[in-house]
Motif scaffolding. Structure first.
Motif, short mmCIF file in Angstrom:
data_model
loop_
_atom_site.label_atom_id
_atom_site.label_comp_id
_atom_site.label_asym_id
_atom_site.label_seq_id
_atom_site.Cartn_x
_atom_site.Cartn_y
_atom_site.Cartn_z
N PHE A 3 0.83 -1.20 0.00
CA PHE A 3 0.00 0.00 0.00
C PHE A 3 0.87 1.25 0.00
O PHE A 3 1.94 1.28 0.61
CB PHE A 3 -0.92 0.02 1.22
CG PHE A 3 -2.01 -1.00 1.14
CD1 PHE A 3 -3.17 -0.75 0.44
CD2 PHE A 3 -1.86 -2.23 1.75
CE1 PHE A 3 -4.17 -1.69 0.36
CE2 PHE A 3 -2.85 -3.19 1.67
CZ PHE A 3 -4.02 -2.92 0.98
N VAL A 30 -8.58 3.52 -7.49
CA VAL A 30 -9.26 2.84 -6.39
C VAL A 30 -8.39 2.95 -5.15
O VAL A 30 -7.17 2.89 -5.22
CB VAL A 30 -9.47 1.34 -6.76
CG1 VAL A 30 -10.10 0.59 -5.61
CG2 VAL A 30 -10.31 1.22 -8.02
N HIS A 31 -9.04 3.17 -3.99
CA HIS A 31 -8.27 3.30 -2.76
C HIS A 31 -9.06 2.75 -1.58
O HIS A 31 -10.24 2.43 -1.69
CB HIS A 31 -7.90 4.77 -2.53
CG HIS A 31 -9.08 5.65 -2.26
ND1 HIS A 31 -9.92 6.08 -3.27
CD2 HIS A 31 -9.56 6.18 -1.11
CE1 HIS A 31 -10.87 6.84 -2.76
NE2 HIS A 31 -10.67 6.92 -1.45
N TYR A 32 -8.37 2.64 -0.46
CA TYR A 32 -8.96 2.17 0.80
C TYR A 32 -8.90 3.30 1.81
O TYR A 32 -7.99 4.12 1.78
CB TYR A 32 -8.17 0.98 1.36
CG TYR A 32 -8.16 -0.23 0.46
CD1 TYR A 32 -9.13 -1.22 0.60
CD2 TYR A 32 -7.18 -0.38 -0.51
CE1 TYR A 32 -9.13 -2.33 -0.23
CE2 TYR A 32 -7.17 -1.50 -1.34
CZ TYR A 32 -8.15 -2.46 -1.19
OH TYR A 32 -8.14 -3.56 -2.01
N MET A 33 -9.87 3.32 2.72
CA MET A 33 -9.84 4.24 3.85
C MET A 33 -9.55 3.41 5.09
O MET A 33 -10.34 2.54 5.45
CB MET A 33 -11.18 4.96 4.02
CG MET A 33 -11.44 6.02 2.98
SD MET A 33 -10.35 7.45 3.11
CE MET A 33 -10.84 8.12 4.67
N VAL A 34 -8.42 3.66 5.73
CA VAL A 34 -8.04 2.94 6.94
C VAL A 34 -7.77 3.97 8.03
O VAL A 34 -6.82 4.75 7.91
CB VAL A 34 -6.79 2.06 6.70
CG1 VAL A 34 -6.39 1.35 7.98
CG2 VAL A 34 -7.04 1.07 5.58
N LYS A 38 -6.16 7.58 3.44
CA LYS A 38 -6.38 6.99 2.12
C LYS A 38 -5.14 6.21 1.73
O LYS A 38 -4.04 6.76 1.72
CB LYS A 38 -6.68 8.07 1.09
CG LYS A 38 -7.98 8.80 1.38
CD LYS A 38 -8.23 9.92 0.40
CE LYS A 38 -9.39 10.75 0.85
NZ LYS A 38 -10.57 10.60 0.08
N ILE A 40 -3.52 3.50 -1.20
CA ILE A 40 -3.65 3.03 -2.58
C ILE A 40 -2.79 1.79 -2.74
O ILE A 40 -1.59 1.81 -2.43
CB ILE A 40 -3.19 4.13 -3.57
CG1 ILE A 40 -4.04 5.38 -3.41
CG2 ILE A 40 -3.26 3.61 -5.00
CD1 ILE A 40 -3.47 6.40 -2.49
N GLU A 41 -3.42 0.72 -3.21
CA GLU A 41 -2.65 -0.49 -3.48
C GLU A 41 -1.78 -0.22 -4.71
O GLU A 41 -2.22 0.38 -5.69
CB GLU A 41 -3.60 -1.66 -3.74
CG GLU A 41 -2.91 -2.99 -3.74
CD GLU A 41 -3.88 -4.15 -3.86
OE1 GLU A 41 -3.41 -5.21 -4.30
OE2 GLU A 41 -5.07 -4.00 -3.54
N ASP A 44 -3.21 -0.99 -8.03
CA ASP A 44 -4.26 -0.07 -8.49
C ASP A 44 -3.64 1.17 -9.13
O ASP A 44 -4.19 1.72 -10.09
CB ASP A 44 -5.20 0.31 -7.35
CG ASP A 44 -6.07 -0.85 -6.92
OD1 ASP A 44 -6.42 -1.69 -7.79
OD2 ASP A 44 -6.40 -0.94 -5.73
#
Length: 71
Positions: A3, A30-34, A38, A40-41, A44
């Motif tokens: 990430f 595309v991303h994740y919220m942790v 934010k 980003i893999e 992605d």
């Protein structure tokens, strides 16, 4: 799976953080919220970059050549 933070993506793209945030908000990457961050893999980001690839200069119009009246 690796990430990246927004700062790391901006560095890799040689762009501003606000540009990256804009890409994320428009769903271009595309991303994740942790926990409010934010992430980003890496894959992605590569998928986004692959969609930006320009081959054979097909998106660049050819230069017009004008005949010189003076020699």
């Amino acid at each position: 799976m690796k990430f990246l933070t927004v700062n790391e993506v901006a560095d890799q793209l040689r762009a501003s953080k606000s540009f990256v945030y804009d890409l994320l908000s428009r769903g271009r990457i595309v991303h994740y919220m942790v926990e409010g961050k934010k992430l980003i893999e890496e894959n992605d980001l590569l998928i986004y970059l692959d969609g930006q690839r320009v081959e054979n200069n097909s998106s660049v119009p050819p230069k017009r050549r004008f005949k010189s009246k003076h020699f």
